[in-house]
Design an enzyme around this catalytic site. Structure first.
Site, PDB file in Angstrom:
ATOM      1  N   HIS A 210       9.643 -13.002  81.182  1.00 29.62           N
ATOM      2  CA  HIS A 210      10.196 -14.287  81.638  1.00 29.62           C
ATOM      3  C   HIS A 210       9.604 -15.476  80.875  1.00 29.62           C
ATOM      4  CE1 HIS A 210       6.458 -13.953  83.993  1.00 29.62           C
ATOM      5  NE2 HIS A 210       6.481 -15.267  84.063  1.00 29.62           N
TER       6      HIS A 210
ATOM      7  N   HIS B   9      -2.473 -23.847  86.244  1.00 24.67           N
ATOM      8  CA  HIS B   9      -2.038 -22.874  87.256  1.00 24.67           C
ATOM      9  C   HIS B   9      -2.887 -21.618  87.186  1.00 24.67           C
ATOM     10  CE1 HIS B   9       0.201 -21.386  83.817  1.00 24.67           C
ATOM     11  NE2 HIS B   9       0.987 -20.583  84.483  1.00 24.67           N
TER      12      HIS B   9
END
Ligand SMILES: O=C(O)CCC(=O)/C=C/C=C(\O)C(=O)O
Ligand SMILES: [Fe+2]
EC number: 1.13.11.16
Length: 314
Positions: A115, A180
């Site tokens: 992805h 993140h």
């Protein structure tokens, strides 16, 4: 010869989380703007800098960088499966050019991409084979990490090559980041099963893939609820980095260290290497203007979520 750039966060949660409508709309608005920028530029060639999350690259052989002569999407998190449209000859020329400039890159004649590489292509072009694309893997999750200076120099070398094309409109893409800390296993803390996956977990069964994905989806829900044991987002760090990238002077980035990046912005903050490489490539064509910049810290996506678009100044 001018170049254009889009850098954007990706997230496995884009189709699997439910942020407030205002947040989801803002992200879709950012994608719409990036799409319009790309449509207007009408690229004939894309060079895509993207990380991988133990779907194509594993610890049995983990390069810092790899140029794909062919590439295949693995189909994780609902992204497209199948071949990208890679101009193999151009990719080979690129790898040769970079090698001759003292940057060591691996090459793959069949790169598997997840992805991280696929989402921007789907979002910007509606598919994975719409525009010829050379995929460049930049390790953003697996220690050890090369220096940020090295990443910048890779981007500069690739950008210099792209400026030699008189007959192409080249778009450079950077995918990942910003701050993140999603639950990607770390070798140092992984149990035996997780280490087996990190070592060579190619082509998991549908059940194993589902279990991997569900763990990330569950963590995102807990993170949004304030109960996940992962590092918080760092909007100040994200916005400072975006300002440096926008400034055109990337030299301060050389001083960033992997240890400090992880401490300040989480273990997956290393994905910003793709942004640094992309901006360095753009800068190889001369001064640039940032046409668009979007930023939101989005806990439901476990991401300091950014989108930038830029072009060589006229
Ligand atoms: O499957 C695993 O164990 C790895 C988890 C994973 O793929 C997480 C991906 C997270 C991102 O791509 C991100 O937040 O950038
Ligand atoms: Fe990622």
């Amino acid at each position: 010869m001018s170049l254009a750039l889009v850098t954007m966060s990706h997230s496995p949660l884009l189709e699997y989380a439910d942020p407030p409508a205002e947040v989801a709309d803002a992200v879709q608005g950012a994608f719409d703007t990036a799409r319009a920028f790309v449509k207007d530029y009408d690229p004939t060639l894309v060079v895509s800098f993207a990380p991988d999350h133990y779907n194509g690259f594993f610890y049995d052989l983990m390069p810092p960088f790899c140029i794909g002569y062919e590439a295949v999407g693995v189909g994780d998190y609902g992204t497209a499966e199948g071949p990208l449209n890679v101009p193999a000859e151009r990719a080979e020329e690129l790898a040769q050019w970079v090698a001759e400039r003292d940057i060591d890159v691996a090459i793959s004649r069949r790169m598997e991409v997840d992805h991280g590489a696929i989402q921007p292509l789907e979002i910007l072009f509606g598919g994975i084979d719409a525009v010829p694309t050379i995929p460049v893997f930049v390790n953003g999750v697996a220690k050890p990490f090369v220096t940020m200076r090295r990443v910048r120099r890779l981007g500069e070398a690739i950008g210099a090559f792209l400026t030699t094309f008189e007959d192409e409109r080249v778009l450079v893409l950077g995918s990942g980041g910003l701050s993140h800390d999603p639950p990607v296993p770390q070798w140092a803390t992984a149990d035996d099963a997780a280490r087996a996956m990190l070592l060579s977990g190619r082509h998991p069964t549908a059940v194993a893939r589902q279990a991997r994905q569900q763990r990330v989806i569950d963590t995102a829900k807990a993170f949004a609820a304030g109960t996940a044991a992962i590092q918080d987002l760092n909007p100040a760090w994200d916005q400072a980095l975006m300002a440096t990238l926008a400034s055109g002077d990337l030299s301060p980035i050389d001083a960033m260290t992997p240890e400090q990046m992880a401490k300040d912005a989480g273990n997956s903050s290393h994905e910003v290497r793709t942004w640094v490489a992309a901006f360095a490539a753009l800068g190889a064509a001369g001064p640039y203007d940032v046409a668009y910049s979007f930023y939101r810290p989005i806990r439901e996506y476990i991401a300091g979520f950014g989108v930038m678009a830029a072009r060589t100044a006229p």
